[in-house]
Design a protein around this motif. Structure first.
Motif, PDB file in Angstrom:
ATOM      1  N   ASP A  88       0.847  -1.193   0.000  1.00 34.54           N
ATOM      2  CA  ASP A  88       0.000   0.000   0.000  1.00 34.54           C
ATOM      3  C   ASP A  88       0.877   1.236   0.000  1.00 34.54           C
ATOM      4  N   ALA A  89       0.237   2.373  -0.171  1.00 27.81           N
ATOM      5  CA  ALA A  89       0.965   3.630  -0.354  1.00 27.81           C
ATOM      6  C   ALA A  89       1.795   4.013   0.866  1.00 27.81           C
ATOM      7  N   GLU A  90       1.246   3.835   2.057  1.00 26.65           N
ATOM      8  CA  GLU A  90       1.969   4.263   3.251  1.00 26.65           C
ATOM      9  C   GLU A  90       3.263   3.485   3.428  1.00 26.65           C
ATOM     10  N   HIS A  91       3.207   2.180   3.191  1.00 27.36           N
ATOM     11  CA  HIS A  91       4.433   1.384   3.281  1.00 27.36           C
ATOM     12  C   HIS A  91       5.384   1.706   2.128  1.00 27.36           C
ATOM     13  N   LEU A  92       4.830   2.097   1.003  1.00 22.02           N
ATOM     14  CA  LEU A  92       5.671   2.533  -0.110  1.00 22.02           C
ATOM     15  C   LEU A  92       6.485   3.759   0.279  1.00 22.02           C
ATOM     16  N   HIS A  93       5.847   4.715   0.936  1.00 18.45           N
ATOM     17  CA  HIS A  93       6.560   5.926   1.349  1.00 18.45           C
ATOM     18  C   HIS A  93       7.679   5.584   2.333  1.00 18.45           C
ATOM     19  N   GLU A  94       7.392   4.686   3.276  1.00 18.49           N
ATOM     20  CA  GLU A  94       8.404   4.283   4.249  1.00 18.49           C
ATOM     21  C   GLU A  94       9.602   3.647   3.544  1.00 18.49           C
ATOM     22  N   ALA A  95       9.321   2.743   2.619  1.00 21.88           N
ATOM     23  CA  ALA A  95      10.398   2.054   1.913  1.00 21.88           C
ATOM     24  C   ALA A  95      11.173   3.012   1.011  1.00 21.88           C
ATOM     25  N   ASP A  96      10.462   3.955   0.408  1.00 20.54           N
ATOM     26  CA  ASP A  96      11.113   4.939  -0.454  1.00 20.54           C
ATOM     27  C   ASP A  96      12.062   5.816   0.352  1.00 20.54           C
ATOM     28  N   VAL A  97      11.620   6.244   1.520  1.00 22.67           N
ATOM     29  CA  VAL A  97      12.475   7.036   2.402  1.00 22.67           C
ATOM     30  C   VAL A  97      13.741   6.253   2.740  1.00 22.67           C
ATOM     31  N   ALA A  98      13.576   4.968   3.066  1.00 24.13           N
ATOM     32  CA  ALA A  98      14.719   4.141   3.451  1.00 24.13           C
ATOM     33  C   ALA A  98      15.706   3.987   2.294  1.00 24.13           C
ATOM     34  N   PHE A  99      15.184   3.804   1.082  1.00 26.21           N
ATOM     35  CA  PHE A  99      16.076   3.646  -0.073  1.00 26.21           C
ATOM     36  C   PHE A  99      16.881   4.918  -0.319  1.00 26.21           C
ATOM     37  N   HIS A 100      16.214   6.058  -0.321  1.00 27.79           N
ATOM     38  CA  HIS A 100      16.918   7.311  -0.590  1.00 27.79           C
ATOM     39  C   HIS A 100      17.877   7.670   0.541  1.00 27.79           C
ATOM     40  N   ALA A 101      17.530   7.275   1.768  1.00 27.26           N
ATOM     41  CA  ALA A 101      18.460   7.477   2.881  1.00 27.26           C
ATOM     42  C   ALA A 101      19.702   6.618   2.691  1.00 27.26           C
ATOM     43  N   ALA A 102      19.527   5.400   2.179  1.00 26.02           N
ATOM     44  CA  ALA A 102      20.664   4.522   1.930  1.00 26.02           C
ATOM     45  C   ALA A 102      21.564   5.081   0.835  1.00 26.02           C
ATOM     46  N   VAL A 103      20.964   5.682  -0.185  1.00 26.41           N
ATOM     47  CA  VAL A 103      21.758   6.340  -1.223  1.00 26.41           C
ATOM     48  C   VAL A 103      22.560   7.492  -0.618  1.00 26.41           C
ATOM     49  N   SER A 104      21.902   8.274   0.227  1.00 26.57           N
ATOM     50  CA  SER A 104      22.566   9.410   0.857  1.00 26.57           C
ATOM     51  C   SER A 104      23.724   8.961   1.736  1.00 26.57           C
ATOM     52  N   GLN A 105      23.533   7.872   2.467  1.00 27.68           N
ATOM     53  CA  GLN A 105      24.617   7.341   3.295  1.00 27.68           C
ATOM     54  C   GLN A 105      25.773   6.853   2.442  1.00 27.68           C
ATOM     55  N   ALA A 106      25.450   6.202   1.330  1.00 29.60           N
ATOM     56  CA  ALA A 106      26.497   5.708   0.436  1.00 29.60           C
ATOM     57  C   ALA A 106      27.270   6.856  -0.208  1.00 29.60           C
ATOM     58  N   ALA A 107      26.617   8.001  -0.363  1.00 28.40           N
ATOM     59  CA  ALA A 107      27.281   9.158  -0.967  1.00 28.40           C
ATOM     60  C   ALA A 107      28.447   9.643  -0.114  1.00 28.40           C
ATOM     61  N   GLY A 108      28.318   9.500   1.198  1.00 30.96           N
ATOM     62  CA  GLY A 108      29.414   9.861   2.083  1.00 30.96           C
ATOM     63  C   GLY A 108      29.562  11.344   2.345  1.00 30.96           C
ATOM     64  N   ASN A 109      28.500  12.102   2.108  1.00 31.70           N
ATOM     65  CA  ASN A 109      28.529  13.537   2.383  1.00 31.70           C
ATOM     66  C   ASN A 109      27.600  13.807   3.565  1.00 31.70           C
ATOM     67  N   ASP A 110      28.178  14.055   4.725  1.00 24.65           N
ATOM     68  CA  ASP A 110      27.384  14.212   5.940  1.00 24.65           C
ATOM     69  C   ASP A 110      26.409  15.375   5.845  1.00 24.65           C
ATOM     70  N   LEU A 111      26.810  16.452   5.177  1.00 24.83           N
ATOM     71  CA  LEU A 111      25.938  17.625   5.091  1.00 24.83           C
ATOM     72  C   LEU A 111      24.689  17.302   4.277  1.00 24.83           C
ATOM     73  N   CYS A 112      24.858  16.634   3.137  1.00 19.49           N
ATOM     74  CA  CYS A 112      23.692  16.252   2.330  1.00 19.49           C
ATOM     75  C   CYS A 112      22.793  15.298   3.099  1.00 19.49           C
ATOM     76  N   GLU A 113      23.408  14.326   3.774  1.00 25.22           N
ATOM     77  CA  GLU A 113      22.628  13.343   4.518  1.00 25.22           C
ATOM     78  C   GLU A 113      21.826  14.004   5.628  1.00 25.22           C
ATOM     79  N   LEU A 114      22.465  14.898   6.387  1.00 28.31           N
ATOM     80  CA  LEU A 114      21.786  15.561   7.492  1.00 28.31           C
ATOM     81  C   LEU A 114      20.668  16.464   6.988  1.00 28.31           C
TER      82      LEU A 114
END
Length: 259
Positions: A138-164
């Motif tokens: 459903d949509a709500e779980h989609l949003h949760e999973a989408d947030v997690a994926f993009h957060a993982a990309v941000s962590q992999a980027a290695g730029n603390d300022l962008c991540e924060l």
């Protein structure tokens, strides 16, 4: 040592002086601050002024107050920044279009950096996030999973300022995600295309192809832009929670998807 304060706006000046003290002494998270009386003497101000300055610094997460002992230095996290962002945006002209523009600038760059800087641990997190996306019903779980994926990309980027910054803006971006999804579904979009866009992003990051990763993220954010524009035109018509999902979602969750 900070200079004594002799001008007006004592609380603001005391606040800046305490920040300067933290920097000069290279104090880190958990380090104890001088006592209130000592600070008052150092800054040549009254104890109430110091207490007010400490309260203000505690509110933004730079200090942590304790019962029965002196304050300690703290590292502000995304919660404090999120509150500041929300207050700053309140009553301004910042709208979802500008939030979308922000995503297009920062997240495309994050994808490029993730392709360059990722570690095996980052890739494992991204694969886990993609698996979670494939399992949504459903949509709500989609949003949760989408947030997690993009957060993982941000962590992999290695730029603390962008991540924060992205983490701090998440409450506002979550609102944007809901609006985008409504528009996407109303325009005939399906979850399969969204999941596949994330798969392409991960594939490019895993291949360490910076240009392909940036392009894949840009293509995905074009999906978001389409959804936002449709939502604006459609008057923000909400869709059912399972709209846009296949009726055989359990089987779909374990299969590859294509646009």
């Amino acid at each position: 040592m900070p200079a004594s304060i002799k001008r007006t706006s004592l609380t603001d000046q005391a606040t800046e002086a305490i920040i300067q003290l933290i920097q000069e002494r290279n104090l880190r998270d958990g380090d104890q601050m001088p006592g209130t009386g000592e600070l008052a003497e150092m800054l040549n101000v009254s104890v109430p002024v110091v207490r007010e300055a400490v309260a203000g610094l505690s509110a933004i997460g730079l200090l942590k107050r304790h019962q029965g002992r002196e304050s300690t230095v703290s590292t502000p996290d995304s919660t404090h920044m999120s509150r500041l962002f929300a207050l700053r945006i309140l009553g301004t002209s910042v709208d979802d279009e500008q939030l979308q523009q922000f995503r297009e600038i920062v997240e495309v760059g994050n994808a490029r950096l993730a392709a360059r800087n990722h570690t095996p641990e980052h890739l494992a997190s991204l694969h886990e996030a993609l698996d979670a996306l494939r399992s949504v019903r459903d949509a709500e779980h989609l949003h949760e999973a989408d947030v997690a994926f993009h957060a993982a990309v941000s962590q992999a980027a290695g730029n603390d300022l962008c991540e924060l910054t992205l983490e701090s803006l998440e409450p506002l971006l979550r609102r944007l995600r809901r609006r985008v999804w409504n528009g996407w579904v109303n325009a005939g979009g399906r979850v399969e295309a969204i999941i596949d866009a994330h798969r392409v992003i991960l594939t490019a990051i895993e291949a360490a192809d910076e240009n392909a990763a940036a392009t894949a993220m840009a293509v995905h954010l074009e999906q978001a832009r389409l959804g936002l524009e449709e939502s604006i035109c459609d008057g923000d018509h909400e869709v059912a929670g399972t709209a846009g999902f296949p009726p055989d979602a359990p089987d779909q969750a374990t299969s590859d998807v294509t646009a």
